[in-house]
Enzyme design. Structure first.
Site, PDB file in Angstrom:
ATOM      1  N   HIS A  83     138.937  -5.078 -35.134  1.00  0.00           N
ATOM      2  CA  HIS A  83     140.380  -5.361 -35.090  1.00  0.00           C
ATOM      3  C   HIS A  83     140.835  -6.216 -36.271  1.00  0.00           C
ATOM      4  CE1 HIS A  83     139.931  -9.468 -33.184  1.00  0.00           C
ATOM      5  NE2 HIS A  83     138.844  -8.925 -32.651  1.00  0.00           N
ATOM      6  N   ASP A  85     143.874  -7.724 -36.150  1.00  0.00           N
ATOM      7  CA  ASP A  85     144.762  -8.793 -35.681  1.00  0.00           C
ATOM      8  C   ASP A  85     143.944 -10.036 -35.378  1.00  0.00           C
ATOM      9  OD1 ASP A  85     143.612  -7.511 -33.360  1.00  0.00           O
ATOM     10  OD2 ASP A  85     145.136  -8.471 -32.098  1.00  0.00           O
ATOM     11  N   ASP A 122     136.464 -13.664 -36.438  1.00  0.00           N
ATOM     12  CA  ASP A 122     137.040 -12.823 -35.357  1.00  0.00           C
ATOM     13  C   ASP A 122     138.374 -12.265 -35.799  1.00  0.00           C
ATOM     14  OD1 ASP A 122     137.717 -11.704 -32.925  1.00  0.00           O
ATOM     15  OD2 ASP A 122     137.997 -13.599 -31.886  1.00  0.00           O
ATOM     16  N   GLU A 155     143.891  -6.145 -30.376  1.00  0.00           N
ATOM     17  CA  GLU A 155     142.763  -6.566 -29.544  1.00  0.00           C
ATOM     18  C   GLU A 155     143.035  -7.916 -28.910  1.00  0.00           C
ATOM     19  OE1 GLU A 155     139.021  -8.066 -28.052  1.00  0.00           O
ATOM     20  OE2 GLU A 155     140.291  -9.028 -29.528  1.00  0.00           O
ATOM     21  N   ASP A 182     131.838  -7.680 -33.414  1.00  0.00           N
ATOM     22  CA  ASP A 182     132.907  -8.566 -32.943  1.00  0.00           C
ATOM     23  C   ASP A 182     132.333  -9.531 -31.910  1.00  0.00           C
ATOM     24  OD1 ASP A 182     135.491  -9.568 -32.780  1.00  0.00           O
ATOM     25  OD2 ASP A 182     136.135  -8.107 -31.284  1.00  0.00           O
ATOM     26  N   HIS A 215     166.293 -35.530  -7.852  1.00  0.00           N
ATOM     27  CA  HIS A 215     166.013 -36.952  -8.096  1.00  0.00           C
ATOM     28  C   HIS A 215     164.746 -37.313  -7.303  1.00  0.00           C
ATOM     29  CE1 HIS A 215     166.389 -41.283  -8.025  1.00  0.00           C
ATOM     30  NE2 HIS A 215     167.417 -41.215  -8.879  1.00  0.00           N
ATOM     31  N   ARG A 330     137.061 -14.305 -15.646  1.00  0.00           N
ATOM     32  CA  ARG A 330     136.118 -13.485 -16.407  1.00  0.00           C
ATOM     33  C   ARG A 330     135.273 -12.752 -15.387  1.00  0.00           C
ATOM     34  NH1 ARG A 330     137.109 -13.137 -22.045  1.00  0.00           N
ATOM     35  NH2 ARG A 330     138.458 -14.933 -22.388  1.00  0.00           N
ATOM     36  N   SER A 401     135.149 -11.004 -23.932  1.00  0.00           N
ATOM     37  CA  SER A 401     135.538  -9.673 -23.472  1.00  0.00           C
ATOM     38  C   SER A 401     136.042  -8.820 -24.629  1.00  0.00           C
ATOM     39  CB  SER A 401     136.666  -9.775 -22.447  1.00  0.00           C
ATOM     40  OG  SER A 401     136.321 -10.676 -21.419  1.00  0.00           O
ATOM     41  N   HIS A 429     139.027 -18.572 -32.137  1.00  0.00           N
ATOM     42  CA  HIS A 429     140.231 -18.918 -31.358  1.00  0.00           C
ATOM     43  C   HIS A 429     140.575 -20.407 -31.458  1.00  0.00           C
ATOM     44  CE1 HIS A 429     140.054 -15.178 -28.494  1.00  0.00           C
ATOM     45  NE2 HIS A 429     139.662 -14.891 -29.722  1.00  0.00           N
TER      46      HIS A 429
HETATM   47  N1  BES Z   1     135.670 -11.016 -30.389  1.00  0.00           N
HETATM   48  C1  BES Z   1     136.229 -11.514 -29.194  1.00  0.00           C
HETATM   49  C2  BES Z   1     135.312 -11.357 -27.997  1.00  0.00           C
HETATM   50  C3  BES Z   1     133.986 -12.054 -28.103  1.00  0.00           C
HETATM   51  C4  BES Z   1     133.834 -13.251 -28.772  1.00  0.00           C
HETATM   52  C5  BES Z   1     132.895 -11.486 -27.512  1.00  0.00           C
HETATM   53  C6  BES Z   1     132.594 -13.858 -28.867  1.00  0.00           C
HETATM   54  C7  BES Z   1     131.673 -12.086 -27.580  1.00  0.00           C
HETATM   55  C8  BES Z   1     131.507 -13.269 -28.275  1.00  0.00           C
HETATM   56  C9  BES Z   1     137.564 -10.836 -28.939  1.00  0.00           C
HETATM   57  O1  BES Z   1     138.357 -10.793 -30.090  1.00  0.00           O
HETATM   58  C10 BES Z   1     138.347 -11.619 -27.924  1.00  0.00           C
HETATM   59  O2  BES Z   1     138.708 -12.731 -28.210  1.00  0.00           O
HETATM   60  N2  BES Z   1     138.625 -11.034 -26.761  1.00  0.00           N
HETATM   61  C11 BES Z   1     139.486 -11.640 -25.790  1.00  0.00           C
HETATM   62  C12 BES Z   1     139.922 -10.622 -24.800  1.00  0.00           C
HETATM   63  C13 BES Z   1     141.305 -10.104 -24.940  1.00  0.00           C
HETATM   64  C14 BES Z   1     141.662  -9.203 -23.791  1.00  0.00           C
HETATM   65  C15 BES Z   1     142.368 -11.097 -25.246  1.00  0.00           C
HETATM   66  C16 BES Z   1     138.741 -12.694 -25.016  1.00  0.00           C
HETATM   67  O3  BES Z   1     137.531 -12.574 -24.782  1.00  0.00           O
HETATM   68  O4  BES Z   1     139.403 -13.660 -24.616  1.00  0.00           O
HETATM   69 MN    MN Z   2     137.326 -10.172 -31.721  1.00  0.00          MN
HETATM   70 MN    MN Z   3     139.233 -12.843 -30.331  1.00  0.00          MN
END
Ligand code: BES
Ligand code: MN
Ligand code: MN
Length: 459
Positions: A83, A85, A122, A155, A182, A215, A330, A401, A429
């Site tokens: 991805h 984005d 990422d 993604e 990823d 209040h 999760r 995920s 993130h």
């Molecule tokens: N690349 C990640 C997922 C990931 C990170 C898998 C590290 C294994 C190890 C992916 O870009 C991501 O952040 N996915 C989101 C899910 C989505 C539905 C917003 C997540 O896992 O929060």
């Molecule tokens: Mn990713």
């Molecule tokens: Mn991600």
């Protein structure tokens, strides 16, 4: 191939830096033009590298970048997914350098330097390894498989337009296996291939008390305070053993066997290093499971955001009318996202006292995924990593995920190889996301071996 990489090393890095300067934040419409620019960049670089049929395919959301190279219909075909984005960069003030002005810094974990930028790991850095590996194979006459690239732009916001995309372009996307970078490896000296990902159910809740803010002296103590009520409801979703209390939540959970858990326990892991890296004195989680298990093969429930009432400067004495929270669960094989969302909603409505009203709004979801380790493609990935790292990779389960992985299987009938080169410590993130140059170049070096071995082993 190694000498080609060596010769073009600086350009390979600089091109990625240029891509990272485009703030392709899919969640925020203010970045729309930048997201589209990042898509165009990917398409142009695929073309430069020698891909045919390069297209920016429209969807109801951000487009999918496609490109392919068919060398011989009798050879295996690999669908490369990634991805372009990225996650929002907020909070900006916690970054040591601006998130969209990449800089290279050396750290203890990355003595060769790491690129600091949102999306560095990422997933732009990892996607770009594939584009460069493709260039290397094209330029050195080493492309042993057919390749199809599919690089999406939604993604990080749940890939909601991608299932229909897979249905619509089923023929175009025909392949033997999907290859994705990823995910993470255990460490730079401990390569791994991801064989499990968690699913997700994400929703928002709203709790309403009185029809207006009140209040807190006049009404406090006599009328429900939705913030207090919401806090109690959230707290009750886990018991003293950190088990989730939603009835039926664990019914479909695949329990891992003693053998599988013993295998998992071999993954190098230091609890002390884990705690010190996060600056915490202790961990917490479901009784009876290790930290690695809790963060990969066990389901979770977490409040990701909570708000309501007065949060401005100073004090305001008020009972708010509403309180809100964003909640994620999760999921693990064989839980179903829709089913879990339904169980949550029922339970949450049931938990609410008569003094408040609740509304649950589902956001996105996705299913967990498992990859078999007895396939030719897994063997090819394993041998490729062994060749370049000098060590056989270990299979690992990860907690993040990638919902489309389950869709590849369900809609296209394809298994996915999750050969990631990032580290979980790369701050995905988070502020100061980075990607090691070692990891970047190692990926470019490793990927061509995957195609080579896949072609050889498929004969
Ligand atoms: N690349 C990640 C997922 C990931 C990170 C898998 C590290 C294994 C190890 C992916 O870009 C991501 O952040 N996915 C989101 C899910 C989505 C539905 C917003 C997540 O896992 O929060
Ligand atoms: Mn990713
Ligand atoms: Mn991600």
């Amino acid at each position: 191939m190694k000498s080609y990489i060596e010769q073009h090393k600086d350009r390979f890095r600089n091109e990625l830096l240029e891509w990272l300067r485009m703030p392709s934040v899919s969640a925020d419409p203010a970045f729309k033009d930048d997201v589209l620019r990042a898509a165009a960049f990917a398409a142009d670089r695929l073309k430069d590298a020698g891909a045919d049929q390069v297209e920016i395919i429209a969807t109801p959301g951000y487009p999918v970048v496609y490109g392919e190279k068919i060398v011989d219909p009798k050879k295996p075909t690999v669908l490369v997914y990634g991805h372009y984005d990225v996650q929002p960069a907020d909070p900006y003030e916690l970054w040591d350098s601006p998130p969209f002005e990449p800089v290279i810094k050396k750290t203890e974990r990355h003595p060769d330097g790491a690129i600091y930028a949102r999306g560095a790991c990422d997933d732009k850095g990892q996607v770009y390894m594939h584009i460069k590996a493709f260039e290397v194979m094209m330029q050195t006459g080493n492309l042993d498989c057919n390749i199809k690239f599919m690089i999406e732009g939604e993604e990080e916001v749940g890939s909601s337009n991608l299932n229909p995309f897979l249905e619509k372009y089923r023929d175009k996307l025909k392949a033997d296996v999907v290859l994705v970078s990823d995910t993470s490896m255990v460490a730079n000296d401990c390569p791994s291939v991801t064989v499990g990902l968690r699913g997700l159910s994400y929703l928002e809740v709203e709790v309403t008390g009185a029809n207006r803010d009140l209040h807190s002296g006049v009404y406090g103590g006599a009328v429900a305070n939705p913030i207090n009520t919401l806090a109690m409801m959230i707290a009750s979703l886990k018991d003293a053993n950190n088990r989730i209390t939603i009835p039926g939540f664990y019914d479909a959970v695949r329990e891992f066997s003693a053998d599988e858990r013993a295998e998992m326990a071999k993954v190098p892991f230091s609890l002390d290093a884990y705690k010190s890296e996060l600056d915490i004195d202790d961990i917490e989680g479901e009784t009876g499971y290790t930290t690695l298990e809790r963060s990969s093969i066990r389901p979770t429930l977490d409040c990701n955001g909570i708000w309501g009432g007065y949060i401005g400067k100073g004090a305001k004495t008020v009972l708010p009318s509403k309180a809100y929270a964003k909640i994620s669960m999760r999921l693990v094989p064989n839980q179903q996202s829709d089913k879990i969302t339904e169980l949550f909603t029922k339970h949450f409505e049931h938990l609410a006292p008569k003094s408040v009203r609740v509304k649950v709004t589902p956001h996105h979801g996705g299913e967990a995924a498992l990859t078999p380790t007895d396939s030719i493609a897994y063997a090819a990935a394993s041998k490729a990593m062994e060749t370049t790292f000098g060590k056989k990779p270990i299979p690992t389960y990860e907690g993040g995920s990638i919902p489309i992985v389950a869709s590849f299987e369900r809609i296209l009938g394809l298994k996915t190889i999750l050969m990631g080169f990032g580290l979980n410590s790369d701050a995905l993130h988070s502020p100061n996301e980075h990607y090691g140059l070692f990891n970047y170049y190692k990926g470019i070096e490793t990927i061509p071996y995957f195609y080579k071995y896949l072609a050889e082993m498929s004969k």
